[in-house]
Each structure stands twice: as C-alpha cells, then as structure tokens.
Design a protein around this motif. Structure first.
Motif, short mmCIF file in Angstrom:
data_model
loop_
_atom_site.label_atom_id
_atom_site.label_comp_id
_atom_site.label_asym_id
_atom_site.label_seq_id
_atom_site.Cartn_x
_atom_site.Cartn_y
_atom_site.Cartn_z
N SER A 30 8.33 6.94 -10.39
CA SER A 30 7.53 7.91 -11.15
C SER A 30 6.13 7.37 -11.43
N GLY A 31 6.03 6.08 -11.72
CA GLY A 31 4.72 5.51 -12.01
C GLY A 31 3.79 5.50 -10.81
N THR A 32 4.30 5.09 -9.66
CA THR A 32 3.45 5.06 -8.47
C THR A 32 3.18 6.47 -7.94
N ASP A 33 4.13 7.39 -8.11
CA ASP A 33 3.88 8.78 -7.71
C ASP A 33 2.76 9.39 -8.56
N ASP B 99 19.59 3.91 1.13
CA ASP B 99 20.61 4.09 0.10
C ASP B 99 20.28 3.32 -1.17
N GLY B 100 20.99 3.67 -2.23
CA GLY B 100 20.92 2.92 -3.48
C GLY B 100 19.60 3.09 -4.19
N TRP B 101 19.35 2.18 -5.11
CA TRP B 101 18.13 2.23 -5.93
C TRP B 101 17.01 1.48 -5.21
N SER B 102 16.58 2.04 -4.10
CA SER B 102 15.60 1.35 -3.25
C SER B 102 14.22 1.97 -3.38
N VAL B 103 13.20 1.15 -3.15
CA VAL B 103 11.81 1.59 -3.23
C VAL B 103 11.02 1.01 -2.05
N ALA B 104 9.87 1.61 -1.80
CA ALA B 104 8.98 1.16 -0.73
C ALA B 104 7.73 0.51 -1.33
N GLU C 176 1.08 -1.97 -15.60
CA GLU C 176 1.97 -2.61 -14.63
C GLU C 176 2.99 -1.62 -14.09
N HIS C 177 3.13 -1.59 -12.76
CA HIS C 177 4.18 -0.83 -12.10
C HIS C 177 5.14 -1.85 -11.52
N PHE C 178 6.18 -2.18 -12.28
CA PHE C 178 7.07 -3.28 -11.92
C PHE C 178 7.75 -2.99 -10.60
N GLY C 179 7.39 -3.75 -9.58
CA GLY C 179 7.87 -3.50 -8.23
C GLY C 179 6.76 -3.83 -7.23
N PRO C 180 6.96 -3.48 -5.95
CA PRO C 180 6.03 -3.90 -4.89
C PRO C 180 4.83 -2.97 -4.71
N ALA C 181 4.07 -2.75 -5.77
CA ALA C 181 2.88 -1.90 -5.71
C ALA C 181 1.67 -2.69 -6.17
N ALA C 182 0.52 -2.43 -5.54
CA ALA C 182 -0.71 -3.13 -5.91
C ALA C 182 -1.90 -2.21 -5.77
N LEU C 183 -2.94 -2.54 -6.51
CA LEU C 183 -4.21 -1.81 -6.47
C LEU C 183 -5.30 -2.75 -5.99
N VAL C 184 -6.03 -2.34 -4.94
CA VAL C 184 -7.18 -3.11 -4.45
C VAL C 184 -8.45 -2.51 -5.04
N VAL C 185 -9.18 -3.32 -5.78
CA VAL C 185 -10.45 -2.91 -6.35
C VAL C 185 -11.56 -3.44 -5.46
N THR C 186 -12.30 -2.54 -4.84
CA THR C 186 -13.32 -2.96 -3.87
C THR C 186 -14.67 -3.15 -4.56
N TYR C 187 -15.40 -4.17 -4.11
CA TYR C 187 -16.71 -4.47 -4.68
C TYR C 187 -17.69 -4.81 -3.56
N MET D 16 14.72 0.81 -13.58
CA MET D 16 13.55 0.21 -12.93
C MET D 16 13.12 1.01 -11.70
N CYS D 17 14.11 1.45 -10.94
CA CYS D 17 13.82 2.23 -9.74
C CYS D 17 13.10 3.52 -10.12
N ASP D 18 13.63 4.23 -11.10
CA ASP D 18 13.02 5.50 -11.52
C ASP D 18 11.62 5.28 -12.08
N SER D 19 11.45 4.20 -12.85
CA SER D 19 10.14 3.91 -13.44
C SER D 19 9.11 3.60 -12.37
N TYR D 20 9.51 2.81 -11.37
CA TYR D 20 8.60 2.48 -10.28
C TYR D 20 8.20 3.72 -9.50
#
Length: 501
Positions: free
Chosen positions: A320-323, A342-347, A368-379, A314-318
């Motif tokens: 690589s996906g957000t990068d 340390d460890g399998w941590s993400v920002a 979906e990027h499983f983890g603490p990532a979001a996309l803001v769509v502005t209108y 999950m850490c690697d997927s998050y």
C-alpha cells in the motif's frame, strides 16, 4: 487468547499456538527475575562470562531445530538463518570477552587530597547493573535481535536479569530458543528465574509498566516503539527506553564515482536493497545521485528479485505504501523487479525525484517503506546537497561513494551526515552490521530513542549499567573493580591516568 505462527510462503498457520501471558503471569516472571538479579549482579564478571559462553554452546548444539523452526515461521531461508544464529552465539561470546577485559565498568579512582579546593576525599566510581531489563524481540531477526539476541546478551553480561517479550511473528522459534537458553542457564549454575519470556501485546505493556523493570530494549516499528516509550516515560518512576525504530539510511554517490563505476555501484546497490527482501533496519532506502546513474540503477533493480515478507501486515504495508507513492505526483517510478507468485511476497521498486522537489517534501519523501523499495534523488551540483542533507531525519547510517578526486567533497558530505547518522560508510553499503568493539548501531530520532547508545557491539552493555561512587569506603567493603591493588587486573583510571593499575 493465543499467538499463532504463520508460514509466510503460504499464509497458513504453522506450529502449535502459544498462549498469551496474563498480567498476573507477567508479574510472576518479573518477580522471579528481580529475585535472581540479587545473586546474578554480584556474580564475578569472569563467572558470568562462562555462563554466557555455555548459552552460546547450547544454541549452537540445537541449531538444526532452531533454524528449521525459524525458516517455517519467517521464510528467511536456511542459509540466512544459519548465519544469523551463528552471529547470535558470537554476540554472547563477545560479551564474554567484554567481561574478562573489564573496561566496560569504567573504574575510576581519585586519591584523597586535602590541599585541593574544595578538599577531595577518596572517590571511587564504577558502573553497576540496573536491575531487571525488558527486551522486545524484533520480527526481522528471529535470533540476533530476538530472544537470545544482542539486548539479552548485553543485559545478562551487565549483571541484569532479563524478561523477553516474544514477537508474534515467530512464537515457535521464540519458545524453542527460550527453552534452550533457560536450560543452559540452569546447567551453568545461574540463579533460577534470571531469564524469562512472555507472549502477547498486553503482556508487553504490562512488562513496561511493571515497577520492578528498570529499563527496556526494543527493536521494531516507530509507532509501536513510540507507544511503549511513552508508557516507560509516563510511569510514576520513568525508566530508560532504548528503542531502535525506523531508518532510511541515505547514501550519496558523488559525480566522479558515478561516472567511473556506474554498473558496479548500481549492482551493489540493488543487492543491498533486496537483501533479506529489504527487511533490514540498514536497508539503503534513499540514494542521492546524478541523473545519469538512474538508468543503470533502474536496470539493476529490474533484474533483481523480491521475496516473501515476514508477515501479512508488513506485506500489506509495503504494497500500500509503495502503491501510494507511485500513484502520487511527486515521484516517478523507474523500475520494478519480480517476485514469487504465492504467499506474502513483494517486488523491489525504484522511484526517482529531482532534488528541488525532494527538498520541498522531505517529511513525506523520507517515510520508510519497510521492504525492497528506494527513492533516487537526482542532483546537478553537489553543493546543493549540502543544504538539503541536514534536513534528513535521524538515521542509523549514512553512506558516501567517492573517487579519490572527490575526497575533499566526500569529507564535507560526511561532516553533514554525521549530524543525522550514527555510522558513516565509505564506498560500501550499510547492510551487514558487524558484531565488534567499534560498532555503533544507533542514531538520532526516529532511528533510535537515544543517539548516545548502540544496540550492537560491546558498548551496547552501557545501556544496562549506571554509575555509583563510593566515597571514603574501606577497601574490604569495595567492589573488586575498585579495590586497592586491582585484583581483577582491569583497565582503570587512577588520579586521571588510564592504565592497568
């Protein structure tokens, strides 16, 4: 082959490994469960309720050991896991209430009427348990959606036998939980073999293919769920597969709400986004908002904290996906929070994109990027949203933030979102799924494989029961739910009238 648990905080092995279950062992577990089903399915509902409550009591009694084991394997923290275990035992107790109340069987009686066209015989319809159910544990909820979680609780309540496929991310927690459940069932007088557990990927495949398994409950990734769904549907006798898969959980902030309380919305959004390191199926990964809200949203995410993911994959997927999202030319990165070293941590990470660009790239930008990532769509114009929102993939939730001045517009947005979402949230955030009679935790594909059903709440029992009509049977041979005089005192529909009669 073995299944080894790991400490996400260090990446080091933790606990004793668990041996994978062979195909022949899977057959033995399922065969025992199928035999136990014959007795359990005819056990009165009130007696099944007592057994479920005994299991809840046993889990509560061993909470210290269970929570400590789960914390070592998941890094979710003692406070979160203590709450989750209590939620798990409350689910079992809720189904005790469901069984005693009785309406879940939808008992329906039509009196004979020879004068109708065509003539009507005595018809009595009731929902009956399917058989042995396979339950796949989730990684992100080692208690509430795992060995003794909602699928297991609702299936046992329905009168089904259960075989759980443990998740590889927390084998020790699964083993200890299964030990408690098995002992509690035996002490309460449940049939031997009613509940079983298997370990390993191949064991899960064998479980879905087993001819005596009559339905499957799954919570996990879209890829894994789809593969098992295809196996369930490709059997000589296809069986129901109730999968909860991926969900981006769109939230819409209308202009007046954004202008009136930008800091409040931004802070609450960041809290919801980062709850459990974003490892919630209801994580708000997609936000539609006016451009002016991007700055406070970015500041709130920048001030937020990441944490340790459940496992290395999950850490690697998050990461690589957000990068990859950040390196592309469609979106702009707004801000990044911090994370442990340390460890399998993400920002936490926040991105933004104009509505027009999003509309041209919906499929790619709703991944979906499983983890603490979001996309803001502005209108700029809320009317433009009404043309884009129907293009969203199926999702568990849809949220609207509105001021009273915008209630008519909020209603329009909700009308669109209800076609793609199973739960609509007003001026709140979707993380946190109450265990209640009124909860619906489901939605169109890919959020689930069947939008008619829920995996949380009392009506989740509906997945494990199917209708049977008894025509012209004598009262002495009918199930208690359909007998004359309503001996159980449950709600029934008699000649079209719903009541306790």
């Amino acid at each position: 082959m073995i299944v080894q648990g790991y400490n996400p905080r260090t990446g080091e092995p933790i606990g004793e490994p668990v041996t994978e279950t062979t195909d022949s062992e899977v057959d033995g577990v399922v065969t025992a469960a199928a035999a136990a089903f014959e007795a359990w399915s005819t056990t009165p509902a009130a007696d099944r309720a007592v057994v479920l409550e005994a299991v809840a009591d046993a889990l509560d009694a061993e909470s210290e050991l269970l929570v400590a084991t789960a914390d070592g394997e998941t890094a979710l923290g003692v406070p979160r896991l203590t709450t989750e275990l209590k939620r798990t035992t409350n689910q079992l107790r809720l189904f005790g209430e469901v069984l005693r109340e009785g309406s879940y069987v939808e008992a329906t009686i039509d009196s004979p009427d020879p004068d109708t066209v065509p003539p009507r015989p005595d018809l009595r319809r009731v929902l009956r348990p399917l058989g042995t159910v396979a339950v796949f544990s989730a990684s992100n909820f080692p208690f509430a959606f795992s060995v003794a979680g909602g699928d297991t609780a609702s299936a046992l309540a329905a009168g089904c036998a259960v075989v759980v496929k443990a998740h590889s991310a927390h084998p020790g927690t699964s083993r200890e939980t299964a030990r408690v459940v098995t002992a509690a069932l035996a002490a309460a007088g449940a049939p031997e073999g009613l509940f079983g557990i298997v370990h390993g990927v191949q064991a899960g495949v064998a479980l879905v293919r087993h001819p005596r398994v009559r339905a499957v409950g799954f919570t996990g990734s879209t890829g894994g769920g789809r593969a098992l769904f295809d196996i369930a549907q490709g059997r000589p006798d296809p069986i129901p597969f109730y999968g909860e898969l991926g969900s981006v959980n769109p939230a819409v902030v209308l202009p007046d709400a954004a202008a009136a309380r930008p800091e409040e919305i931004a802070t609450a959004f960041a809290q919801s986004l980062t709850m459990g390191v974003g490892q919630f199926c209801t994580n708000p990964g997609l936000l539609f908002a006016p451009e002016a809200l991007v700055e406070p949203l970015g500041a709130a995410v920048a001030a937020s904290h990441g944490g340790t993911m459940l496992n290395e994959r999950m850490c690697d997927s998050y990461r690589s996906g957000t990068d990859a999202l950040a390196a592309g030319d469609l979106v702009t990165e707004v801000s990044t929070g911090d994370r442990p070293a340390d460890g399998w941590s993400v920002a936490p990470r926040l991105f933004t994109v104009p509505l027009a660009v999003f509309a041209d790239n919906v499929e790619k930008l709703t991944e979906e990027h499983f983890g603490p990532a979001a996309l803001v769509v502005t209108y700029d114009d809320p009317a433009d949203l009404l043309a884009v929102l129907p293009k969203l993939p199926g999702t568990l939730t849809g949220t609207v933030h509105s001021d009273p001045t915008e209630h008519p517009l909020a209603g329009q947005v909700a009308e669109v979102l209800r076609r793609v979402a199973g739960r609509l949230v007003f001026n709140g955030w979707p993380t946190g799924v109450a265990v209640a009679w009124g909860m619906h935790h489901g939605g169109p594909w890919p959020s689930t494989t069947n939008p008619l059903h829920t995996s949380v709440g009392s009506t989740s029992i509906r997945r494990w029961i199917a209708p049977v009509t008894y025509q012209s049977w004598p009262d002495g041979l009918l199930p208690a739910e359909l007998k004359d005089g309503n001996p159980l005192g449950i709600p029934r529909r008699v000649d079209g009238v719903l009541g306790t009669h």
